[in-house]
Design a protein around this motif. Structure first.
Motif, PDB file in Angstrom:
ATOM      1  N   HIS A 142       0.826  -1.217   0.000  1.00 42.44           N
ATOM      2  CA  HIS A 142       0.000   0.000   0.000  1.00 42.44           C
ATOM      3  C   HIS A 142       0.860   1.267   0.000  1.00 42.44           C
ATOM      4  CE1 HIS A 142      -3.895  -1.856   0.158  1.00 42.44           C
ATOM      5  NE2 HIS A 142      -3.564  -2.580   1.207  1.00 42.44           N
ATOM      6  N   ALA A 171       3.675   1.992   2.002  1.00 44.74           N
ATOM      7  CA  ALA A 171       4.379   2.411   3.219  1.00 44.74           C
ATOM      8  C   ALA A 171       5.889   2.185   3.078  1.00 44.74           C
ATOM      9  CB  ALA A 171       3.852   1.633   4.417  1.00 44.74           C
ATOM     10  N   CYS A 199       4.400   2.595  11.038  1.00 46.35           N
ATOM     11  CA  CYS A 199       3.094   3.026  10.513  1.00 46.35           C
ATOM     12  C   CYS A 199       2.102   3.360  11.615  1.00 46.35           C
ATOM     13  CB  CYS A 199       2.510   1.956   9.589  1.00 46.35           C
ATOM     14  SG  CYS A 199       3.479   1.792   8.075  1.00 46.35           S
ATOM     15  N   THR A 227       3.062   7.018  11.646  1.00 45.19           N
ATOM     16  CA  THR A 227       2.943   7.831  10.426  1.00 45.19           C
ATOM     17  C   THR A 227       1.685   7.571   9.600  1.00 45.19           C
ATOM     18  OG1 THR A 227       4.161   6.153   9.189  1.00 45.19           O
ATOM     19  CG2 THR A 227       5.468   7.941  10.145  1.00 45.19           C
ATOM     20  N   SER A 228       1.169   6.363   9.644  1.00 41.71           N
ATOM     21  CA  SER A 228       0.027   6.064   8.766  1.00 41.71           C
ATOM     22  C   SER A 228      -0.906   5.005   9.349  1.00 41.71           C
ATOM     23  CB  SER A 228       0.512   5.653   7.375  1.00 41.71           C
ATOM     24  OG  SER A 228       1.670   4.854   7.454  1.00 41.71           O
ATOM     25  N   HIS A 285      -3.978   4.836   9.217  1.00 41.93           N
ATOM     26  CA  HIS A 285      -5.054   4.473   8.279  1.00 41.93           C
ATOM     27  C   HIS A 285      -4.657   3.266   7.424  1.00 41.93           C
ATOM     28  CE1 HIS A 285      -2.336   7.038   6.031  1.00 41.93           C
ATOM     29  NE2 HIS A 285      -2.861   6.564   4.905  1.00 41.93           N
ATOM     30  N   LEU A 286      -3.342   3.143   7.118  1.00 40.97           N
ATOM     31  CA  LEU A 286      -2.896   1.977   6.339  1.00 40.97           C
ATOM     32  C   LEU A 286      -2.967   0.700   7.173  1.00 40.97           C
ATOM     33  CD1 LEU A 286       0.227   3.119   4.248  1.00 40.97           C
ATOM     34  CD2 LEU A 286      -2.158   2.848   3.524  1.00 40.97           C
TER      35      LEU A 286
END
Ligand code: A1LUD
Ligand code: HCS
Ligand code: ZN
Length: 345
Positions: A37, A39, A50, A53-54, A56-57
């Motif tokens: 995805h 990352a 993640c 930082t992310s 949502h992923l």
């Protein structure tokens, strides 16, 4: 092995397996899917980066695996450690919050999946009666070697200065937090040596760590864990602990799994879990996977019925496996041949 007491304490997994129809499907490579995805996890925190930082992923990957048919989803905490987050400049409170968050995100994904009421979240019995697919949330705990972030999960060599007490002190707070975070069980994964298995057993005996767990070892040769002890002697350590509800092998080449299940069956009556990697080899320095000869995703899935016949009851994938691998496993377990599923790699 096989005493009445041990039979009773493994009931969480036995009851869950019964609800699933005898076999359960674990998710696939988590970090792998994050990378697919987009990352960037080339970092000492690896996939746990993640969570900062992310997130949502992270949710997206959990949903990918639920949509593929998984009954057990693992949190993004494999390489999430208080020590690792603090080294990144976070406070201890923030680090502990991220560990809790890893479980919350996974539980939220399960709720989103259930609320979608998609066809895949319902199972149908022989009479056509629908029931919601059983899904457990397992809090992933990677080894001390994972925290070292140099691929030493695959050597298990921590040096003479690292004792069992060092490992207990390293893992204790993280496991305490995950225990109280709402996860159904802890997944001690990719265990590379006997010492770390002994440390985990000791921690599970502590009064504020009251949660079931599975122990999953890794092997580079189909006989021993990377540090050199036999998988059989490591499995005996896991079997001795009444809170251990399944024992198995992960992040190991598929070609070794059949023989390893045979070895595990010699020393435990507990459910056996297997979630191999793709058969590729990880270079801890470059953080890249090196292609191996001769093992494809189709081979992986075609082994599943053999692993089931040998005595395993939980099946999934580890690094470099994908939702497609999980869909293939589901098809095999539901009686459809892998050849018929024509896997797209
Ligand atoms: C299971 S390995 C691929 C995990 C990543 C490793 N601990 C590293 O940080 O390089
Ligand atoms: N649950 C982890 C294990 C890495 S060996 C992952 O799938 O990324
Ligand atoms: Zn792995």
């Amino acid at each position: 092995m096989g005493s009445l007491v041990k039979e009773e304490t493994s009931s969480l997994m036995r009851e869950f397996l019964e609800k699933c129809g005898g076999y359960a499907v674990v998710d696939g490579g988590f970090a792998t899917e994050l990378q697919r995805h987009g990352a960037d996890i080339n970092d000492p925190l690896w996939s746990a980066k993640c969570l900062i930082t992310s997130p949502h992923l992270v949710t997206k990957v959990h949903l990918d695996y639920l949509e593929s048919g998984a009954n057990i989803i693992l949190t993004a905490s494999y390489q999430a450690t208080i020590q690792g987050f603090v080294a990144k400049g976070l406070s201890v409170e923030e680090a502990e919050g991220l560990l809790r968050r890893s479980v919350e995100i996974t539980c939220e994904a399960r709720e989103i999946f259930y609320n979608r009421c998609t066809k895949g979240s319902w199972d149908f019995d022989h009479a056509g009666k629908a029931s919601r697919r059983p899904v457990l949330v397992a809090a992933s705990v990677g080894s001390y070697g994972a925290y070292l972030a140099d691929g030493s999960e695959y050597s298990g060599n921590y040096g003479d200065n690292v004792s069992k007490e060092t490992l207990k002190d390293f893992h204790r707070r993280r496991v305490q937090i995950l225990t109280k975070s709402g996860a159904d069980l802890i997944a001690f994964e990719t265990i590379p040596n006997k010492l770390e298995a002994e440390a985990y057993v000791d921690l599970l005996e502590e009064k504020d760590i009251d949660i079931p767990a599975w122990f999953s070892f890794t092997s580079n040769d189909g006989v021993t864990v990377p540090h050199g002890e036999s998988v059989i002697e490591c499995a005996k350590v896991a079997d001795s602990c009444k809170k251990v509800v399944a024992i198995g092998i992960n992040c190991t080449a598929p070609r070794y799994i059949h023989g390893l299940i045979t070895s595990l069956r010699q020393v435990t009556c507990k459910p056996i879990i297997v979630y191999p990697n793709s058969g590729e080899v990880y270079d801890g320095l470059t953080k890249k996977w090196i292609k191996s000869e001769g093992e494809s995703e189709e081979d992986f899935v075609s082994y599943v019925s053999r692993w089931r016949d040998e005595g395993a009851s939980l099946f999934g994938g580890c690094c470099r496996t994908t939702p497609n691998t999980i869909r293939g496993i589901v098809k095999v377990l539901s009686g459809e041949s892998p050849a018929a599923s024509k896997l797209k790699i």
